[in-house]
Design a protein around this motif. Sequence first.
Motif, mmCIF file in Angstrom:
data_model
loop_
_atom_site.group_PDB
_atom_site.id
_atom_site.type_symbol
_atom_site.label_atom_id
_atom_site.label_comp_id
_atom_site.label_asym_id
_atom_site.label_seq_id
_atom_site.Cartn_x
_atom_site.Cartn_y
_atom_site.Cartn_z
ATOM 1 N N THR B 47 -4.835 2.673 0.340
ATOM 2 C CA THR B 47 -3.731 2.317 -0.557
ATOM 3 C C THR B 47 -3.755 3.186 -1.813
ATOM 4 N N GLN B 89 1.518 -3.042 0.915
ATOM 5 C CA GLN B 89 0.627 -3.857 1.737
ATOM 6 C C GLN B 89 0.922 -5.350 1.526
ATOM 7 N N ASP B 180 2.513 1.113 4.050
ATOM 8 C CA ASP B 180 1.166 0.579 3.851
ATOM 9 C C ASP B 180 0.973 -0.666 4.719
ATOM 10 N N GLU B 181 0.268 -0.495 5.814
ATOM 11 C CA GLU B 181 -0.001 -1.580 6.766
ATOM 12 C C GLU B 181 1.258 -2.361 7.134
HETATM 13 MG MG LIG Z 1 -4.913 -1.191 1.259
#
Ligand SMILES: [Mg+2]
Lengths: 353, 258
Positions: B47, B89, B180-181
Amino acid sequence: MTVLRPAGEFDTSYAEDMATIRRKWQWVLLFASIIALYMLPLYASQSMVALVNRICITIIAVQGLNLLTGYTGQISLGQAAFMTTGGYISALLVNELGWPFYFSMPAAALGAGVIGLIFGLPSLRVKGFYLVMSTLAAQFIIPWFTRNAFKDLLNGAQGLNVAVPVIFGLEINTPQRYLMLTLTALIITTIIAYNVSRSRLGRAFITVRDNDLAAEVLGVNLFRVKLQAFFLAAMFAGLAGALAAHQLRHINSETFNLTDSIILMGMLVIGGLGSNLGPFFGAIVVEMLIEIATILGPVFSDILPSTAYGAVQALRPLFFGTALMLFLIFEPRGLAYRWNLMKAAWRLRPFSH
Amino acid sequence: MTTETTFLKVDNISLRFGGTQALTSVSFDVYPGEILAIIGPNGAGKTSVLNCLNGFYRPYQGQIIFDRKDLTRLPPHRIAQMGVARTFQNIALYTGLSTLDNLMAARNIHMRANFLQCLIYWGPAHHEDIAHRVQVEEIIDFLEIEHIRKAIVGSLPYGLRKRVELGRALALEPRLLLLDEPMTGMNQEEKEDMARFILDIHEREHMTILLIEHDMGLVMDIADRAVVLDFGAKIADGSPQEIRADPAVINAYLGEAN
Ligand SMILES: [Mg+2]
Ligand SMILES: Nc1ncnc2c1ncn2[C@@H]1O[C@H](COP(=O)(O)OP(=O)(O)O)[C@@H](O)[C@H]1O
């Protein structure tokens, strides 16, 4: 919550889908109410008209605060200071330069907006509680300035006498005549506030309120957007201050004070933050409460003559404080939210459950 | 490959928080039109890399070159305006706005109506809103979120919010998309939908995508290449097959499992 619409009504274009007032009867109702308000002097008492004047001016100041606090999430306790700024600017332009009010008032709004911009500068660095403190600075610096700077122009603590507005030789010197002015100003500010809220500017305001980090990463220039909100808020306050000053025919450093800033914020909370109806609900309800306190005060002092000295003064903050507290506990989203729920239920009648 | 074809060049960046060394001399290249995955255990610094790319964190060393321009010192909103969009995220939507307005808000960087025109609304600001609405509706159709168009996003379930967030990033019309994810915390069906959307975007728009993902299986399925981070340093870089066979990577992942 989705927007609830009567069954069978569909939009045929994006423009229609984006409209707020959708049906003919709603337009008719709106125009009828506006005309009825303009004709108020024909069927209401002078004190009633004066109350409506006061409410209109207050709504304008709260609308400005709503753009800043309700939409952009920047809490400010400086709104009354920008009213002071607007009041002084208009007074000076009329008294010293002989401007007509219809130029001096927009100029007062612009001038207050610029001053608001300056006091908005800390918002880039500080948030929440610390921002409240820095807006509070406006509430101390601006009145101090009017008392101590340019004494021969601003007349120190005594303040200024403000000329009666004149249009085509007609002196606007009664509440009845003044109503034309305050209503017109309120209609203009309402249209502006509504336009801001539905445009890219209003969406940018809300992104800053809802998630400033995401907003920044998705292309919103936080500094610029916050300053635009401060500018608008102070502009509305400046106009409200000018309107009030010309009606009172006097302004000094205490005409609009910290208490007013707090009451304006309380009105916004009671009415509903981030809703265009909020300022209307909030200002009307709180001004009504203050009216009731004014009427009940003498009644109290008749019943309890020994303890109720200055009951009027005591009742007003008591009513306001209690109302604010009850709203914070039971309806923190304000009256506008409750109103929308009621409207939604009405549209689904008779199947409201 | 030569630097001519490098779209994004992360060159030797290092980042520190107080005593924590979050990134140590991380370098990698992203080529136009590819899907690059960044993988690695929790706390590896994935991140943080995205946050540097966004201008949200400032590395104390190194450079980030995007499309031949240095964006290491630019503020986040300028980087977004250059065509870099992302999702977060922990979903970071504008919770008080509807799905539609979340996407419309992202169109902001392509809108030109000035302050005064917004106050007047009638005319340019209104026309512009309608024009951009058309583009936003296309994204809404593509992501199959028509039914929640007018829903306030704060009240939506997790999987849908993730999808709206992807839509918001697409509404920026980015040239580089950072995810992000995007599939973390979703059920299998939602994951498959999301993977399908990502592959579709990639195919239709030839968009360059940088994706953080925990699930090795998914990475193998959708990424062209992968960069592996561990304790803030890059430990591997290559095709998914190479990565899977790399002893250092196996070690890092086994280390996490223990
Ligand atoms: Mg992360
Ligand atoms: N804002 C921050 N302040 C302090 N430490 C941070 C911050 N952001 C990340 N870190 C630290 O940097 C390291 C990498 O974090 P992160 O990039 O979030 O990892 P990942 O996304 O790979 O799980 C962690 O040790 C984390 O605690």
